[in-house]
Structure formats: C-alpha cells, structure tokens
Motif scaffolding. Structure first.
Motif, PDB file in Angstrom:
ATOM      1  N   ARG A   1      33.228  45.615  33.126  1.00 61.66           N
ATOM      2  CA  ARG A   1      33.475  44.257  33.562  1.00 61.66           C
ATOM      3  C   ARG A   1      34.401  43.584  32.564  1.00 61.66           C
TER       4      ARG A   1
ATOM      5  N   GLU B   1      35.545  40.843  30.269  1.00 58.09           N
ATOM      6  CA  GLU B   1      34.888  39.723  29.586  1.00 58.09           C
ATOM      7  C   GLU B   1      35.900  38.958  28.739  1.00 58.09           C
ATOM      8  N   ARG B   2      35.673  37.659  28.650  1.00 59.69           N
ATOM      9  CA  ARG B   2      36.589  36.816  27.893  1.00 59.69           C
ATOM     10  C   ARG B   2      36.023  36.596  26.486  1.00 59.69           C
TER      11      ARG B   2
ATOM     12  N   LEU C   1      36.382  35.247  22.551  1.00 61.88           N
ATOM     13  CA  LEU C   1      37.079  34.207  21.792  1.00 61.88           C
ATOM     14  C   LEU C   1      37.431  34.742  20.410  1.00 61.88           C
TER      15      LEU C   1
ATOM     16  N   ALA D   1      34.459  37.251  19.528  1.00 64.11           N
ATOM     17  CA  ALA D   1      33.057  36.910  19.797  1.00 64.11           C
ATOM     18  C   ALA D   1      32.836  36.646  21.282  1.00 64.11           C
TER      19      ALA D   1
ATOM     20  N   SER E   1      29.727  34.970  23.485  1.00 69.06           N
ATOM     21  CA  SER E   1      28.453  34.266  23.320  1.00 69.06           C
ATOM     22  C   SER E   1      27.364  34.882  24.196  1.00 69.06           C
TER      23      SER E   1
ATOM     24  N   ASP F   1      27.993  34.654  37.197  1.00 65.96           N
ATOM     25  CA  ASP F   1      28.531  34.470  35.871  1.00 65.96           C
ATOM     26  C   ASP F   1      28.090  35.634  35.011  1.00 65.96           C
ATOM     27  N   ARG F   2      28.432  35.595  33.744  1.00 68.57           N
ATOM     28  CA  ARG F   2      28.062  36.686  32.866  1.00 68.57           C
ATOM     29  C   ARG F   2      26.554  36.767  32.728  1.00 68.57           C
TER      30      ARG F   2
END
Lengths: 361, 168
Positions: free
Chosen positions: B91, B93-94, B96, B108, B110, B157-158
């Motif tokens: 998947r 993932e974003r 940061l 990172a 969250s 969402d995640r």
C-alpha cells in the motif's frame, strides 16, 4: 425537468472535456483511497448515474457551507458536477422565489418520493418553533416533512451534524442536530465550519458511484475523509515529534514553522482531511497559514476550552477500551485509536486546559 | 542538507534513537499536558528493510514507524515537513520527512498521537509489535488461504486499513 439525463451527457453538454472529467474521477478515487485501477469504474458509474434530485434545506446557519461549496470550487469540474445534480431546492442558489420556491420543493418531493437526497445545513431550534421559519413553516416541521421521502440525508456542516455554534452554551434557541430529530433514515455527517468543499462533493460522488452511503465512524462521518486526525498528517508533525514548538505567534519557532500545539492547536483530536486535501484548491490550510486548528469539525468544538489553550488529553484508563483490544491480540495502536473514538470524545469533554503561562512554569 | 551517515546496525540505531528521544522527552516534552509520564521511550523491531533501517518508536507523546536511510540507493529525502510516498505492505503510504541535529534525516509515519489510547507500556509495545509484523514482515499466507480477495469497497484510511489487517 430533465431527470433522465445522465451526468455524462449533462457534462458533455456543458462542455466539460473527457480529460477534465477523468481528472475529476482520478481525484475522487485518490480522495477515497481507491487504487487507480478503480478510476474507469468510477467514470463509468458517474457517467451512467441519473442526476439525482437534491433538496437542500438551510436552517440556523450562516451560509458559510454554501459559500465554501460554491465559491472555492467554481469553476472547477467539481462545481459543475454539483450543478449537474438536479438541485431542485436551495434558498441561496435557486432562482425561484416566494411561493414558486416552496412549490419547487413540494414538486421535487412528490416526483422523487423515496429517491431524493436531502442535504441540510444549519441546526434546528426546538426551543420555540418561531425562532427560525421558512415560508411560515418551522425548521423542525420542514425537516420532518422533507426527510420522510428522502433516500438519505447529508448533514453538511457542524451545525447540521452536531448543533454547531447555535448549540454553543447556553444554546438560546434549543438548537439540535439533524440526527437528534431523524432516527429512521441514513444520515451522513459532513462536519466542518465550513466543511472542505471537495469532501462535500466527494461524499456526493461516492453516493452516485456506489449507490450507497460510505462507511461512517462513531460520529456519523465518512471514514474516507474523516479517518485520521489532522495532526497525523500535518506537515508540522515532525516538529511536534521532536518537541519543537512555537511559544508565541511571532517568535523564532513560529517563523521556522514549528508545531502550534502550545498555542492551542486542536489537530491531535480533530478528525478531518485539511492537512491532505487542504483548502482553496489545495493551496493551504489553517495550520499552514500559521494558526492552530480550532477543531471545527468536532462535536461541541465551541465549548471545549479556549482556542488558544493547549490541549490536554487526560490519562484516564477507566474510559479507555484499549486493554480489551490488547487482550484480544489485535492491539494496533492505530486501530485502537479508532476504537477509542468514543472514549476519547468522552475524555475530551472532560479535558482540562492550561494556559501558556502554566506550560512555561 | 546531506543524508546522514548510515548507522552501523539496528542495535546502534535503536540505542541512539532511544537516547535522543529520552533527552527530548526530558527537556522539551515533559511538562506538556499531552505527555504520558507513565510511558517510556522504546524502540521496537528495528531491522533492515530495503534500503532503510525500519522500526517503530514508542514515546510518551507519539508512536511512529520510522525509516532511516541505510543504503545509498535510498531515495533522497525531501526537506523537513515534505512528504514521500512509499510502498509498504502493498500500500502506498505518505511518510513525512524529518531532520534532527543528532540523528540526521529520516521518514516518519504516524501510528498514534497522543498516546491516550494505551493504558500502559505493555499495550503500546504489543501494538508496536503488531505494526512491525503487519508492515515490515512479508506476510505468510495461511495454508488453504489464497491471497486476500480484494475488497471492492473503498479502502478507508490507514487506520481502517491497519484494523482490517489486524482482523479488528
């Protein structure tokens, strides 16, 4: 009336290019966290979708929700999509006036009974029916009457979803949310003061694409848009993690873009898509402009302590259900955070706030 | 800013990471109402993962999945606060981007913040381990169970994704 026109036909007639339409579908897919392979399916579903009749009722509200929707998005294709639903009744946007306006609502209800989508913004005063009326009909009576034939209801804005500012202490009008009065219809809450325009159109696109209401959280919000806190996705989050905070709005930390937690930012307990979709066609959002989140999409945000007081989340294990989740061996912190939504809301209603002075002691 | 010098091994990284965030906790976070004095800084499951060192960091104020550049082929990290989309457990993932004067540059994701959802350190640890298993370990398919059929409904969402993954 042209109820039998599909969205695809209507969009072409409006001169929306295939490319523009596909781009909208791709944006919608990404917003709903769908894989790109779903884009053609969304496009096909939307193209074939009959333009649903929509009745939009505005009660105790400030028109900010309509402003948000119409202004920031016209003339993008989202705006046109919205234009292409059959918006049969909307105080602010409809051309008809006087009895013709009310006639339009009655006509739409009759012709599409059981099928129309009812959108509500604003809270409903139950203290005295005279506090807010339309064409001599009290808000409560109009809601009950119009909700009867609706397929589903979308409560747009924090007022319709949770009572909002009219409900703020001492709630002089006895304001309540739509869900306080209607118990027998599916209700989608799209809170925010105002909600993000693309979230309103996204909920609509979801309804048109899948013919169902999206999966909702404990607070009745679509998880696709309200599944994570703003804090989880905030570009200032790396500073929070490292304990780097702005102490005032004009100090070095503020200039360096550090975390606004100490200045009262409510992003850690606010579930909304501001940090990812942003506002004004993806330009910015409150935290990016240098001000903390005020938590406007959360129930009772107005009465949850000062906007400039640092958030305190009490450690009160009694209200938490995490232990049970851990025992069941499915204890993902992230997953628990979702399960704990209600516990958190309870905790939040009790939360203590502290002043910046307290923090600096 | 240049990429940080690679850490020698996950043990060294874990030690430095814990020391650094303990110090941050003591000096910058301790007096904040969001800080959980009953929780401790702890790293869980750091290991090599593609070009990264990857694992979960528990602190009294957040729990993140962290990626530190390990090999030169790790993509260059955007400026602090910027994001990088990475494939994780199938998947996108974003992540940061973050920079620290001691640890250098890292990414990172969250998992939790604030930490009010965890009654104690053990529950935070259990969640971190679950996240490590789900996100960093190749999934062994149970016998007789083909690859999970793709859910035609929109993935949420995640968090929803993680919950689904953990069978919640």
């Amino acid at each position: 009336m042209s109820y039998d026109k599909t969205l695809g036909e209507a969009l072409r007639r409006q001169g929306v290019s295939r490319r523009g339409f596909m781009k909208f579908c791709a944006t919608t897919a990404s917003l709903m966290a769908l894989p790109p392979s779903m884009v053609p399916a969304i496009a096909a579903a939307l193209e074939q979708a009959r333009r649903p009749s929509v009745i939009w009722l505005s009660f105790q509200e400030c028109t900010g929700c309509t402003e948000s929707l119409t202004r920031s998005h016209s003339p993008t294709v989202e705006g046109l999509i919205l234009g292409q639903i059959s918006l049969d009744y909307h105080h602010t946007l409809q051309a008809a006036a006087d009895s013709a306006a009310e006639h339009a609502r009655e006509e739409a209800m009759k012709e599409n009974y059981g099928k129309y989508l009812l959108i509500v913004d604003g809270s409903i005063p139950v203290g005295n029916p005279g506090y807010s009326t339309i064409a001599g009909i009290s808000n409560k009576d109009m809601l009950l009457e119009t909700a009867k034939g609706a397929a589903a209801i979308v409560s747009v804005g924090t007022c319709a979803a949770y009572g909002g500012i009219p409900k703020a202490n001492p709630n002089p009008t006895g304001a309540v949310a739509v869900s306080d009065l209607i118990k027998d219809k599916p209700i989608i809450n799209v809170p925010g003061c105002p909600p993000i325009p693309v979230v309103i159109t996204g909920v609509l696109a979801h309804y048109l694409t899948f013919g169902t209401i999206p999966e909702l959280d404990d607070a009745g919000r679509p998880k696709v848009f309200y599944g994570e806190t703003i804090h989880d996705r905030c570009y200032r989050r790396p500073f929070y993690d490292k304990g780097l905070f702005a102490e005032s709005f004009d100090d070095e930390g503020a200039r360096k873009g550090w975390c606004l937690f100490k200045l009262g930012c409510k992003a850690p307990v606010t579930y909304n898509a501001c940090a990812t979709t942003k506002w004004n066609a993806g330009t910015s959002f409150p935290i990016q402009s240098g001000h903390g989140c005020i938590g406007c999409s959360e129930p009772n945000f107005w009465d949850l302590g000062g906007f400039y007081k640092a958030l305190s989340v009490p450690n009160d294990p009694v209200t938490l259900v995490a232990g049970a989740a851990a025992a069941a061996g499915v204890a993902a912190g992230a997953a628990m955070a979702m399960r704990n939504r209600k516990a958190k809301a309870d905790a939040k209603s009790k939360h203590q706030t502290v002043t910046i002075d307290d923090l600096e002691k | 800013m240049t990429q940080n010098a690679p850490f020698a091994d996950p043990e060294q990284l874990s030690l430095e990471l814990e020391a650094r965030f303990r110090l941050i906790g003591e000096t910058r976070m301790r007096d904040l109402p969001i800080y959980r004095p009953d929780l401790a800084v702890e790293t869980i499951g750091f290991r090599a993962h593609g070009p990264w060192w990857a694992g979960v960091l528990i602190t009294p104020w957040f729990m993140n999945l962290l990626l530190f550049p390990r090999l030169p082929e790790a993509p260059a990290l955007p400026p602090e606060g910027g994001d990088l989309q990475l494939e994780l457990a199938g998947r996108s993932e974003r992540f940061l981007s973050s920079r620290d004067e001691v640890l250098g540059a890292y990414l990172a994701l969250s998992l939790a913040s604030p930490m009010s959802g965890f009654p104690d350190q053990e529950s935070a640890r259990a969640s971190a381990r679950t996240a490590v298993t789900a996100l960093l370990e190749p999934r062994a398919e149970a016998p007789g169970q083909a690859a999970e059929p793709r859910d035609p409904r929109p993935a949420t969402d995640r968090r929803g994704f993680l919950r689904k993954l953990f069978g919640g």
